[in-house]
Design a protein around this motif. Structure first.
Motif, PDB file in Angstrom:
ATOM      1  N   MET A 163       0.863  -1.177   0.000  1.00 59.14           N
ATOM      2  CA  MET A 163       0.000   0.000   0.000  1.00 59.14           C
ATOM      3  C   MET A 163       0.898   1.225   0.000  1.00 59.14           C
ATOM      4  O   MET A 163       1.786   1.342   0.846  1.00 59.14           O
ATOM      5  CB  MET A 163      -0.907   0.002   1.233  1.00 59.14           C
ATOM      6  CG  MET A 163      -1.921  -1.131   1.255  1.00 59.14           C
ATOM      7  SD  MET A 163      -3.176  -0.933  -0.028  1.00 59.14           S
ATOM      8  CE  MET A 163      -4.065   0.483   0.599  1.00 59.14           C
ATOM      9  N   PRO A 164       0.701   2.159  -0.934  1.00 63.45           N
ATOM     10  CA  PRO A 164       1.580   3.334  -0.989  1.00 63.45           C
ATOM     11  C   PRO A 164       1.539   4.150   0.302  1.00 63.45           C
ATOM     12  O   PRO A 164       0.492   4.296   0.939  1.00 63.45           O
ATOM     13  CB  PRO A 164       1.015   4.140  -2.159  1.00 63.45           C
ATOM     14  CG  PRO A 164       0.238   3.168  -2.974  1.00 63.45           C
ATOM     15  CD  PRO A 164      -0.311   2.179  -2.003  1.00 63.45           C
ATOM     16  N   GLN A 165       2.701   4.677   0.677  1.00 66.12           N
ATOM     17  CA  GLN A 165       2.844   5.558   1.838  1.00 66.12           C
ATOM     18  C   GLN A 165       3.544   6.834   1.377  1.00 66.12           C
ATOM     19  O   GLN A 165       4.232   6.838   0.354  1.00 66.12           O
ATOM     20  CB  GLN A 165       3.682   4.869   2.934  1.00 66.12           C
ATOM     21  CG  GLN A 165       3.206   3.494   3.343  1.00 66.12           C
ATOM     22  CD  GLN A 165       1.907   3.531   4.111  1.00 66.12           C
ATOM     23  OE1 GLN A 165       1.598   4.541   4.748  1.00 66.12           O
ATOM     24  NE2 GLN A 165       1.151   2.446   4.060  1.00 66.12           N
ATOM     25  N   TYR A 166       3.401   7.902   2.138  1.00 63.23           N
ATOM     26  CA  TYR A 166       4.054   9.149   1.741  1.00 63.23           C
ATOM     27  C   TYR A 166       5.565   8.984   1.688  1.00 63.23           C
ATOM     28  O   TYR A 166       6.263   9.680   0.936  1.00 63.23           O
ATOM     29  CB  TYR A 166       3.661  10.288   2.683  1.00 63.23           C
ATOM     30  CG  TYR A 166       4.358  10.275   4.021  1.00 63.23           C
ATOM     31  CD1 TYR A 166       5.552  10.973   4.215  1.00 63.23           C
ATOM     32  CD2 TYR A 166       3.829   9.553   5.091  1.00 63.23           C
ATOM     33  CE1 TYR A 166       6.197  10.960   5.440  1.00 63.23           C
ATOM     34  CE2 TYR A 166       4.472   9.537   6.311  1.00 63.23           C
ATOM     35  CZ  TYR A 166       5.651  10.243   6.493  1.00 63.23           C
ATOM     36  OH  TYR A 166       6.286  10.222   7.711  1.00 63.23           O
ATOM     37  N   THR A 167       6.082   8.030   2.477  1.00 60.75           N
ATOM     38  CA  THR A 167       7.527   7.783   2.494  1.00 60.75           C
ATOM     39  C   THR A 167       8.028   7.124   1.205  1.00 60.75           C
ATOM     40  O   THR A 167       9.238   7.041   0.987  1.00 60.75           O
ATOM     41  CB  THR A 167       7.883   6.888   3.683  1.00 60.75           C
ATOM     42  OG1 THR A 167       7.049   5.721   3.668  1.00 60.75           O
ATOM     43  CG2 THR A 167       7.681   7.620   5.006  1.00 60.75           C
ATOM     44  N   ASP A 168       7.118   6.669   0.342  1.00 60.71           N
ATOM     45  CA  ASP A 168       7.529   6.077  -0.931  1.00 60.71           C
ATOM     46  C   ASP A 168       8.075   7.123  -1.893  1.00 60.71           C
ATOM     47  O   ASP A 168       8.727   6.775  -2.881  1.00 60.71           O
ATOM     48  CB  ASP A 168       6.346   5.346  -1.590  1.00 60.71           C
ATOM     49  CG  ASP A 168       6.019   4.037  -0.900  1.00 60.71           C
ATOM     50  OD1 ASP A 168       6.969   3.303  -0.566  1.00 60.71           O
ATOM     51  OD2 ASP A 168       4.833   3.748  -0.707  1.00 60.71           O
ATOM     52  N   GLY A 169       7.799   8.392  -1.624  1.00 60.39           N
ATOM     53  CA  GLY A 169       8.373   9.465  -2.429  1.00 60.39           C
ATOM     54  C   GLY A 169       7.500   9.871  -3.612  1.00 60.39           C
ATOM     55  O   GLY A 169       6.530   9.190  -3.972  1.00 60.39           O
ATOM     56  N   PRO A 170       7.839  10.999  -4.250  1.00 61.05           N
ATOM     57  CA  PRO A 170       6.984  11.587  -5.293  1.00 61.05           C
ATOM     58  C   PRO A 170       6.837  10.744  -6.548  1.00 61.05           C
ATOM     59  O   PRO A 170       5.794  10.792  -7.200  1.00 61.05           O
ATOM     60  CB  PRO A 170       7.664  12.922  -5.595  1.00 61.05           C
ATOM     61  CG  PRO A 170       9.074  12.761  -5.135  1.00 61.05           C
ATOM     62  CD  PRO A 170       9.008  11.851  -3.952  1.00 61.05           C
ATOM     63  N   GLU A 171       7.848   9.972  -6.924  1.00 61.59           N
ATOM     64  CA  GLU A 171       7.746   9.210  -8.169  1.00 61.59           C
ATOM     65  C   GLU A 171       6.694   8.113  -8.061  1.00 61.59           C
ATOM     66  O   GLU A 171       5.817   7.973  -8.926  1.00 61.59           O
ATOM     67  CB  GLU A 171       9.104   8.614  -8.536  1.00 61.59           C
ATOM     68  CG  GLU A 171      10.128   9.661  -8.961  1.00 61.59           C
ATOM     69  CD  GLU A 171      11.399   9.031  -9.474  1.00 61.59           C
ATOM     70  OE1 GLU A 171      11.722   7.890  -9.055  1.00 61.59           O
ATOM     71  OE2 GLU A 171      12.075   9.654 -10.310  1.00 61.59           O
ATOM     72  N   ILE A 172       6.750   7.328  -7.002  1.00 58.40           N
ATOM     73  CA  ILE A 172       5.766   6.255  -6.818  1.00 58.40           C
ATOM     74  C   ILE A 172       4.376   6.841  -6.596  1.00 58.40           C
ATOM     75  O   ILE A 172       3.374   6.340  -7.133  1.00 58.40           O
ATOM     76  CB  ILE A 172       6.175   5.329  -5.651  1.00 58.40           C
ATOM     77  CG1 ILE A 172       7.368   4.462  -6.083  1.00 58.40           C
ATOM     78  CG2 ILE A 172       5.012   4.447  -5.202  1.00 58.40           C
ATOM     79  CD1 ILE A 172       7.898   3.540  -5.013  1.00 58.40           C
TER      80      ILE A 172
END
Length: 228
Positions: A163-172
């Motif tokens: 599940m995407p998290q804000y820590t995955d960064g702008p590209e993801i």
């Protein structure tokens, strides 16, 4: 305006069941664009003929002027701007804008995103001109291969579902927005082309949109796996 082959492809119209291209008196075609029109047997018509003398409505009535609350479904046929197919086209516009931003912000995947963007634009053309969606690979994967990769990413990329998290960064996160836009367009297509009995008039469009959202998810998986 100078029309290239690509801009010609983007502006082909349907008139009484045949493909045509409207060319203004001050417009020009590149040699590649003219060869494409000749090869595809697409008639070149004066731009002045693009505006119909009358407009048809689905109920059979005709109008001499186009009301502001209506738009073209195909040719001279007008429908409400709330028509499900018009809503689908709007969702595809949103998807295109998200894919363009992805290309800007995720440079490592520009080639793959260009393939997905090309497919999105082809889907709009196929819907407007009522043409079948051609089959083929997407980002090097067949439909069956893509299904396996998206269902079992751990086996192919060493990265499980996440599940995407804000820590995955702008590209993801940008890719995830495009994935959501593809899913939203698929839902609009379902509303436009699936009847009350569950029969799909454009199963090819629905399948292609499902492939697009799955491929965007695979690209998210690939980016996350590359960080390990």
């Amino acid at each position: 305006m100078l029309y290239t082959e690509q801009s010609v492809r983007d502006n082909i119209r349907n008139r009484e069941g045949r493909r045509v291209f409207y060319l203004g008196k001050d417009d020009r075609l590149t040699s590649g664009a003219r060869d494409f029109l000749r090869r595809e047997r697409i008639e070149i018509l004066p731009a002045e003929e693009a505006r119909p003398a009358v407009y048809r409505l689905p109920c059979g009535a005709v109008l001499s002027e186009k009301p502001e609350h209506m738009t073209h479904l195909s040719g001279d046929l007008l429908v409400s701007k709330a028509h499900p197919r018009i809503a689908f086209r709007g969702a595809m516009d949103t998807l295109e804008s998200e894919l363009l931003l992805c290309q800007l912000e995720v440079p490592a995947l520009r080639q793959e995103l260009e393939e997905i963007l090309t497919l999105a634009r082809r889907l709009i053309r196929c819907e407007v001109l009522e043409e079948p969606v051609p089959e083929g690979k997407l980002c090097g994967l067949t439909e069956a291969e893509q299904r396996r990769h998206s269902h079992r990413p751990q086996d192919f990329y060493g990265q499980p579902h996440f599940m995407p998290q804000y820590t995955d960064g702008p590209e993801i996160l940008r890719l995830n927005r495009a994935r959501c836009a593809a899913r939203a367009a698929e839902l609009k297509a379902a509303a436009a082309f699936i009847d009350a009995e569950g029969r799909a008039a454009r199963e090819d469009l629905l399948r292609a949109l499902n492939r697009m959202s799955s491929m965007l998810y695979i690209l998210m998986i690939r980016l996350r796996a590359a960080r390990k």
